[in-house]
Design a protein around this motif. Structure first.
Motif, PDB file in Angstrom:
ATOM      1  N   ASP A 306       0.799  20.033 -16.331  1.00 12.50           N
ATOM      2  CA  ASP A 306      -0.340  19.632 -17.155  1.00 12.50           C
ATOM      3  C   ASP A 306      -0.008  18.386 -17.977  1.00 12.50           C
ATOM      4  N   ILE A 307       1.127  18.399 -18.650  1.00  9.80           N
ATOM      5  CA  ILE A 307       1.526  17.259 -19.483  1.00  9.80           C
ATOM      6  C   ILE A 307       1.732  16.013 -18.627  1.00  9.80           C
ATOM      7  N   ALA A 308       2.423  16.174 -17.498  1.00 12.61           N
ATOM      8  CA  ALA A 308       2.718  15.031 -16.636  1.00 12.61           C
ATOM      9  C   ALA A 308       1.461  14.447 -16.017  1.00 12.61           C
ATOM     10  N   SER A 309       0.511  15.290 -15.627  1.00  9.25           N
ATOM     11  CA  SER A 309      -0.726  14.787 -15.037  1.00  9.25           C
ATOM     12  C   SER A 309      -1.576  14.065 -16.083  1.00  9.25           C
ATOM     13  N   GLU A 310      -1.582  14.569 -17.308  1.00  4.54           N
ATOM     14  CA  GLU A 310      -2.350  13.904 -18.365  1.00  4.54           C
ATOM     15  C   GLU A 310      -1.795  12.511 -18.666  1.00  4.54           C
ATOM     16  N   LEU A 311      -0.486  12.352 -18.522  1.00  5.62           N
ATOM     17  CA  LEU A 311       0.119  11.037 -18.716  1.00  5.62           C
ATOM     18  C   LEU A 311      -0.327  10.041 -17.634  1.00  5.62           C
ATOM     19  N   LYS A 312      -0.794  10.557 -16.520  1.00  5.53           N
ATOM     20  CA  LYS A 312      -1.251   9.704 -15.423  1.00  5.53           C
ATOM     21  C   LYS A 312      -2.780   9.669 -15.321  1.00  5.53           C
ATOM     22  N   PHE A 313      -3.471  10.204 -16.296  1.00  7.34           N
ATOM     23  CA  PHE A 313      -4.925  10.350 -16.226  1.00  7.34           C
ATOM     24  C   PHE A 313      -5.631   9.005 -16.054  1.00  7.34           C
ATOM     25  N   PHE A 314      -5.293   8.032 -16.874  1.00  3.64           N
ATOM     26  CA  PHE A 314      -5.986   6.745 -16.799  1.00  3.64           C
ATOM     27  C   PHE A 314      -5.593   5.960 -15.556  1.00  3.64           C
ATOM     28  N   LEU A 315      -4.367   6.136 -15.104  1.00  4.75           N
ATOM     29  CA  LEU A 315      -3.954   5.524 -13.839  1.00  4.75           C
ATOM     30  C   LEU A 315      -4.779   6.112 -12.696  1.00  4.75           C
ATOM     31  N   ALA A 316      -4.969   7.429 -12.730  1.00  5.38           N
ATOM     32  CA  ALA A 316      -5.758   8.094 -11.689  1.00  5.38           C
ATOM     33  C   ALA A 316      -7.209   7.628 -11.725  1.00  5.38           C
ATOM     34  N   LEU A 317      -7.761   7.456 -12.913  1.00  3.75           N
ATOM     35  CA  LEU A 317      -9.144   6.994 -13.020  1.00  3.75           C
ATOM     36  C   LEU A 317      -9.310   5.597 -12.426  1.00  3.75           C
ATOM     37  N   GLY A 318      -8.341   4.728 -12.676  1.00  4.07           N
ATOM     38  CA  GLY A 318      -8.402   3.384 -12.111  1.00  4.07           C
ATOM     39  C   GLY A 318      -8.361   3.406 -10.599  1.00  4.07           C
ATOM     40  N   LYS A 319      -7.507   4.244 -10.051  1.00  5.06           N
ATOM     41  CA  LYS A 319      -7.419   4.371  -8.599  1.00  5.06           C
ATOM     42  C   LYS A 319      -8.698   4.988  -8.037  1.00  5.06           C
ATOM     43  N   ARG A 320      -9.259   5.934  -8.748  1.00  2.00           N
ATOM     44  CA  ARG A 320     -10.505   6.581  -8.313  1.00  2.00           C
ATOM     45  C   ARG A 320     -11.633   5.550  -8.212  1.00  2.00           C
ATOM     46  N   PHE A 321     -11.708   4.661  -9.177  1.00  2.00           N
ATOM     47  CA  PHE A 321     -12.743   3.627  -9.181  1.00  2.00           C
ATOM     48  C   PHE A 321     -12.639   2.760  -7.925  1.00  2.00           C
ATOM     49  N   GLN A 322     -11.417   2.428  -7.521  1.00  2.00           N
ATOM     50  CA  GLN A 322     -11.219   1.620  -6.320  1.00  2.00           C
ATOM     51  C   GLN A 322     -11.589   2.395  -5.057  1.00  2.00           C
ATOM     52  N   ARG A 323     -11.275   3.671  -5.034  1.00  2.00           N
ATOM     53  CA  ARG A 323     -11.555   4.493  -3.859  1.00  2.00           C
ATOM     54  C   ARG A 323     -13.053   4.675  -3.620  1.00  2.00           C
ATOM     55  N   LYS A 324     -13.823   4.750  -4.683  1.00  2.31           N
ATOM     56  CA  LYS A 324     -15.256   5.012  -4.563  1.00  2.31           C
ATOM     57  C   LYS A 324     -15.957   4.021  -3.653  1.00  2.31           C
ATOM     58  N   LYS A 325     -15.411   2.827  -3.541  1.00  2.88           N
ATOM     59  CA  LYS A 325     -16.038   1.796  -2.721  1.00  2.88           C
ATOM     60  C   LYS A 325     -16.057   2.169  -1.244  1.00  2.88           C
ATOM     61  N   MET A 326     -15.177   3.095  -0.820  1.00  5.81           N
ATOM     62  CA  MET A 326     -15.080   3.457   0.597  1.00  5.81           C
ATOM     63  C   MET A 326     -15.711   4.814   0.908  1.00  5.81           C
TER      64      MET A 326
END
Length: 338
Positions: A306-326
């Motif tokens: 949980d702690i480790a994933s939360e540290l990557k939350f904003f990185l994941a959101l940025g990647k998600r934004f790029q993925r949505k295009k496909m």
């Protein structure tokens, strides 16, 4: 054959000694690339001496590959701090491949004769991204056939299980026994290194392909022999470490890929619930001095995740934004349930 065989390696010298001759026999005329991820057992020296025809890449010679871990180092285990991880190793190997198709193979695997040919001919389908092999897993003296996967969304998370190996559909193609079309690999961006050091990267890549409108397949009669009990991960990392990484990456998978509003609502209900439940149980075991090591270890692993994933939350959101295009398909269209 227009195929590059890519084998990531970390301290797998003994596995390579046993399996590499069989890989060479089954993959005649194939380009073979081994990506060594900071081994300390003499793997590189062994390969250069005994198999000079094989291309050996070393992640330590590529400073652009940064070890992807959180600053709290909650997961630091027996692996070397200079390891770049499975995704980074595989991506490096694919970037150097000269063929139109890449065969990702674990160091504890080798393909049976004739199996590669059965898989390659399926790529006449231009929309096909990847094909998975059936895996003959040697477990406790018995041979168990696996390799086909099922997936569903349950209580806020994407969960997977083994599927009957007699069908051609599959939820994902494994990164240790699958062939991928390199042009589509590049278009999708390869394996996401947010999942380093290991686990879920192949599930994620296959899901991205499905959601982008491409297809994947499983071949029931194309085999690799997989001595999984002797593999790198289980040999070099503790069970608690592996469990923490797996939990973390399961959480990240949802943040990166799921777009169905109902499924997201389910996730953001059950996810905090599971975190609170794990904390309560862990405190209870400590206060009451109960000796349920398995349960308390699982709870601690989930809390770390949980702690480790939360540290990557904003990185994941940025990647998600790029993925949505496909994205072209809905989540429920991508689940393989039977």
């Amino acid at each position: 054959m227009d195929l590059s065989i890519i084998i990531p390696n970390f301290n797998g010298k003994k596995l390579l000694e046993n399996n590499l001759p069989k890989v060479l026999e089954a993959g005649k005329d194939c380009e073979i690339i081994i990506v060594d991820d900071a081994s300390t057992d003499g793997s590189v020296e062994f390969l250069k001496k005994e198999f000079p025809q094989i291309k050996v890449l070393q992640t330590s010679y590529h400073p652009e590959l940064v070890y992807s871990e959180n600053s709290l180092e909650l997961f630091r285990d027996s692996g070397s701090s200079s390891n770049k991880g499975f995704s980074a190793s595989v991506n490096l190997g694919v970037s150097h491949a000269k063929s139109d198709f890449v065969f990702l193979l674990n160091s504890d695997c080798y393909p049976e004769k004739g199996s590669i040919e059965k898989v390659i001919k399926l790529f006449e389908d231009r929309n096909l991204f990847a094909v998975g092999f059936a895996q003959k897993n040697l477990e406790d003296g018995k041979t168990v056939i696996r390799g086909r996967a099922l997936g569903k969304f349950e209580k806020g998370f994407f969960v997977h299980s083994y599927g009957s190996p007699d069908k051609t559909t599959t939820q994902w193609v494994g990164g240790g026994a699958g062939v991928f079309k390199k042009s589509l690999w590049d278009r999708l961006g390869g394996m996401d290194e947010i999942y380093n050091p290991f686990y879920w990267e192949d599930i994620d890549l296959s899901y991205r392909a499905l959601k982008s409108g491409y297809s994947i397949r499983f071949v029931p009669d194309a085999y690799v022999v997989h001595e999984q009990s002797k593999g790198t991960i289980r040999s070099h990392y503790s069970d608690s470490y592996i469990k923490s990484i797996s939990y973390r990456n399961q959480i990240l998978f949802v943040w990166l890929n799921i777009s169905d509003p109902y499924l997201l609502l389910s996730h953001f209900f059950y996810y905090p619930y599971e975190v609170i439940k794990s904390w309560v149980r862990l405190v209870w075991y400590v206060v009451s001095r109960r000796k349920n090591k398995i349960r308390s270890s699982s709870d601690l692993s989930f809390i770390k995740a949980d702690i480790a994933s939360e540290l990557k939350f904003f990185l994941a959101l940025g990647k998600r934004f790029q993925r949505k295009k496909m994205w072209k398909k809905k989540d429920k269209e991508c689940f393989v349930k039977n």
